[in-house]
Design a protein around this motif. Structure first.
Motif, PDB file in Angstrom:
ATOM      1  N   ILE A  15      22.766 -77.245 -65.113  1.00  0.00           N
ATOM      2  CA  ILE A  15      21.447 -76.665 -65.018  1.00  0.00           C
ATOM      3  C   ILE A  15      22.037 -75.648 -64.827  1.00  0.00           C
ATOM      4  O   ILE A  15      22.013 -75.327 -63.564  1.00  0.00           O
ATOM      5  N   THR A  16      22.090 -74.061 -65.210  1.00  0.00           N
ATOM      6  CA  THR A  16      22.644 -73.040 -64.906  1.00  0.00           C
ATOM      7  C   THR A  16      21.265 -71.730 -66.078  1.00  0.00           C
ATOM      8  O   THR A  16      21.073 -71.507 -66.850  1.00  0.00           O
ATOM      9  N   ALA A  17      20.419 -71.145 -64.859  1.00  0.00           N
ATOM     10  CA  ALA A  17      19.013 -70.474 -65.074  1.00  0.00           C
ATOM     11  C   ALA A  17      19.091 -69.310 -64.398  1.00  0.00           C
ATOM     12  O   ALA A  17      19.283 -69.455 -63.586  1.00  0.00           O
ATOM     13  N   VAL A  18      18.632 -67.790 -64.976  1.00  0.00           N
ATOM     14  CA  VAL A  18      18.435 -66.531 -64.525  1.00  0.00           C
ATOM     15  C   VAL A  18      16.870 -66.570 -65.747  1.00  0.00           C
ATOM     16  O   VAL A  18      16.512 -66.407 -66.684  1.00  0.00           O
ATOM     17  N   GLY A  19      16.325 -65.179 -64.621  1.00  0.00           N
ATOM     18  CA  GLY A  19      14.795 -65.233 -65.721  1.00  0.00           C
ATOM     19  C   GLY A  19      14.387 -64.072 -64.644  1.00  0.00           C
ATOM     20  O   GLY A  19      14.782 -63.295 -64.011  1.00  0.00           O
ATOM     21  N   THR A  20      13.028 -63.748 -65.481  1.00  0.00           N
ATOM     22  CA  THR A  20      12.228 -63.116 -65.248  1.00  0.00           C
ATOM     23  C   THR A  20      10.751 -64.194 -64.124  1.00  0.00           C
ATOM     24  O   THR A  20      10.695 -64.941 -65.612  1.00  0.00           O
ATOM     25  N   ILE A  21      10.040 -63.221 -63.940  1.00  0.00           N
ATOM     26  CA  ILE A  21       8.779 -63.892 -62.762  1.00  0.00           C
ATOM     27  C   ILE A  21       7.744 -62.959 -63.046  1.00  0.00           C
ATOM     28  O   ILE A  21       7.647 -62.073 -62.647  1.00  0.00           O
ATOM     29  N   ALA A  22       6.729 -62.358 -63.859  1.00  0.00           N
ATOM     30  CA  ALA A  22       5.339 -61.891 -64.583  1.00  0.00           C
ATOM     31  C   ALA A  22       4.637 -61.742 -62.963  1.00  0.00           C
ATOM     32  O   ALA A  22       5.242 -62.941 -61.840  1.00  0.00           O
ATOM     33  N   ASP A  23       4.025 -60.706 -62.851  1.00  0.00           N
ATOM     34  CA  ASP A  23       3.896 -60.114 -62.050  1.00  0.00           C
ATOM     35  C   ASP A  23       2.307 -61.615 -61.549  1.00  0.00           C
ATOM     36  O   ASP A  23       1.663 -61.957 -60.888  1.00  0.00           O
ATOM     37  N   THR A  24       2.009 -62.092 -62.898  1.00  0.00           N
ATOM     38  CA  THR A  24       0.477 -63.314 -62.747  1.00  0.00           C
ATOM     39  C   THR A  24       1.595 -64.540 -62.468  1.00  0.00           C
ATOM     40  O   THR A  24       1.210 -65.555 -62.133  1.00  0.00           O
ATOM     41  N   GLY A  25       3.035 -64.695 -61.965  1.00  0.00           N
ATOM     42  CA  GLY A  25       3.482 -65.643 -61.252  1.00  0.00           C
ATOM     43  C   GLY A  25       3.731 -66.868 -62.187  1.00  0.00           C
ATOM     44  O   GLY A  25       4.464 -68.254 -61.015  1.00  0.00           O
ATOM     45  N   VAL A  26       4.361 -66.531 -63.271  1.00  0.00           N
ATOM     46  CA  VAL A  26       4.326 -67.613 -64.306  1.00  0.00           C
ATOM     47  C   VAL A  26       5.548 -66.763 -64.725  1.00  0.00           C
ATOM     48  O   VAL A  26       6.608 -65.682 -64.334  1.00  0.00           O
ATOM     49  N   ASP A  27       7.065 -67.636 -65.387  1.00  0.00           N
ATOM     50  CA  ASP A  27       7.701 -67.138 -65.802  1.00  0.00           C
ATOM     51  C   ASP A  27       7.713 -66.278 -67.278  1.00  0.00           C
ATOM     52  O   ASP A  27       6.987 -67.171 -68.156  1.00  0.00           O
ATOM     53  N   GLN A  28       8.162 -65.158 -67.189  1.00  0.00           N
ATOM     54  CA  GLN A  28       7.926 -65.067 -68.585  1.00  0.00           C
ATOM     55  C   GLN A  28       9.211 -65.058 -69.851  1.00  0.00           C
ATOM     56  O   GLN A  28       9.458 -64.898 -71.022  1.00  0.00           O
ATOM     57  N   SER A  29      10.412 -65.170 -69.126  1.00  0.00           N
ATOM     58  CA  SER A  29      11.932 -65.611 -69.762  1.00  0.00           C
ATOM     59  C   SER A  29      12.825 -65.483 -68.985  1.00  0.00           C
ATOM     60  O   SER A  29      12.771 -65.696 -68.153  1.00  0.00           O
ATOM     61  N   ALA A  30      13.499 -66.295 -69.977  1.00  0.00           N
ATOM     62  CA  ALA A  30      15.105 -66.362 -69.208  1.00  0.00           C
ATOM     63  C   ALA A  30      15.715 -67.057 -70.092  1.00  0.00           C
ATOM     64  O   ALA A  30      16.170 -67.760 -71.607  1.00  0.00           O
ATOM     65  N   ASN A  31      17.463 -67.236 -69.312  1.00  0.00           N
ATOM     66  CA  ASN A  31      18.210 -67.246 -70.233  1.00  0.00           C
ATOM     67  C   ASN A  31      18.512 -69.396 -69.773  1.00  0.00           C
ATOM     68  O   ASN A  31      19.027 -68.743 -68.148  1.00  0.00           O
ATOM     69  N   ILE A  32      18.947 -70.283 -69.673  1.00  0.00           N
ATOM     70  CA  ILE A  32      19.091 -71.726 -69.962  1.00  0.00           C
ATOM     71  C   ILE A  32      20.827 -71.700 -70.234  1.00  0.00           C
ATOM     72  O   ILE A  32      20.036 -71.470 -71.240  1.00  0.00           O
TER      73      ILE A  32
END
Length: 333
Positions: free
Chosen positions: A194-211
């Motif tokens: 499992i490999t993932a990159v993504g973004t964490i929003a200012d609210t503290g949750v993941d907003q986007s990712a490529n998995i």
């Protein structure tokens, strides 16, 4: 069977509308609970639900409820499922079953110890399109599956239930759960890597990712999601002898293309207005659960406890990688 609705939100409303497509003598709604009395009364008035509660504890003790449909914000799935099970109520809990593996294991183990039916409400399993897809793949029509590409670009991050850490929001729990489920549905095994990159929003949750999930013989699933833009919500499945295309919304499709040939799968007839696309298809899930309940089954063969655990374990690993990259703790407690 008498349903009790734990929540009076949009999904619960869609579920009520979908139940109207089924035999009314087999599917009755006897109670609804919500912290908002206004919402609960509105749903009660619309669907003639006799018992209205604002106390989850009182709702859980209602002797007229055979099975609870729980569709609150994600963060409440675990504590409310535990409450219902401890009061002897079987539970159909909206996806994701819980916010992490530990919570999910606790819910499943409690249901087993109480000998109560428990299922994660991943309604896609019961879609006629996916039943047909299972047969197509198993027949070898497109050969050995080599690659799956699933996209989920849906501009919903403005909704608190999606964007807020305190409600169990984030793309993994709210959206990518469907992609991860589909990967298991297609490959029928645990991913090797499992490999993932993504973004964490200012609210503290993941907003986007490529998995990227890899499987035996080099097969892989590429999963992409972003809850801040509109775009693709479809799936491509490539095999050694052909391909399958599932147009959006892929989690509730009414058609699929197999090697260029389109096949249609109409929804149950319904004149209701739904909040979410193709929600009349929730009727298939409700009927499957009723049949399991009538047979005394403790889990559904179409979506087992093992399936649920497999999905949440992938979610936890993706979240771990995103947290490590961004040096931030996002796991809801």
């Amino acid at each position: 069977m008498c349903w009790g609705l734990c929540s009076a939100g949009m999904i619960a409303t869609d579920f009520c509308n979908a139940l109207q497509c089924l035999n009314p003598s087999e599917h009755k709604i006897t109670a609804v609970v919500s912290k908002s009395l206004e919402k609960a009364k509105k749903l009660s008035d619309e669907f003639k639900i006799p018992n209205v509660y604002t106390s989850y504890e009182e709702f859980a003790k209602d002797p007229n409820i055979d099975l609870v449909y729980l569709s609150t914000a994600n963060i409440f799935h675990h504590p409310l499922s535990i409450l219902m099970l401890n009061n002897g109520k079987p539970v159909l809990c909206e996806k994701p079953c819980a916010c992490n593996t530990k919570q999910t294991e606790e819910m499943i183990e409690l249901a087993k110890s109480k000998k109560l039916f428990f299922m994660e409400a991943l309604w896609s399993n019961f879609s006629p399109a996916y039943k047909a897809l299972r047969e197509i793949i198993d027949s070898g029509t497109i050969g050995q599956i080599r690659h799956m590409d699933a996209a989920f670009f849906f501009d919903t991050f403005s909704l608190d239930i999606v964007s807020q850490h305190s409600l169990g929001g984030g793309g993994l729990l709210c959206s990518s759960v469907y992609q991860i489920w589909l990967s298991r549905f297609i490959f029928r095994e645990e991913p090797k890597t499992i490999t993932a990159v993504g973004t964490i929003a200012d609210t503290g949750v993941d907003q986007s990712a490529n998995i990227i999930l890899t499987y035996k013989d080099g097969a892989r699933a590429s999963l992409f999601y972003n809850l801040d833009i509109e775009g693709r919500r479809d799936v491509y499945i490539y095999g050694s002898k052909g391909k399958i295309y599932i147009p959006g919304p892929f989690w509730s499709p009414t058609k699929i293309e197999v090697n260029g040939e389109e096949r249609e799968f109409p929804l149950p007839k319904s004149d209701a207005k739904y909040y979410y696309p193709n929600s009349a298809g929730l009727a298939y899930e409700a009927e499957a659960v009723r049949q399991c309940f009538e047979k005394g089954q403790l889990e559904c063969p179409a979506h087992t406890h093992s399936d649920t655990l497999s999905i949440i374990k992938v979610i936890d690993e993706v979240r771990r990688q995103l947290e490590e990259t961004h040096q931030i703790k996002t796991t809801p407690l």
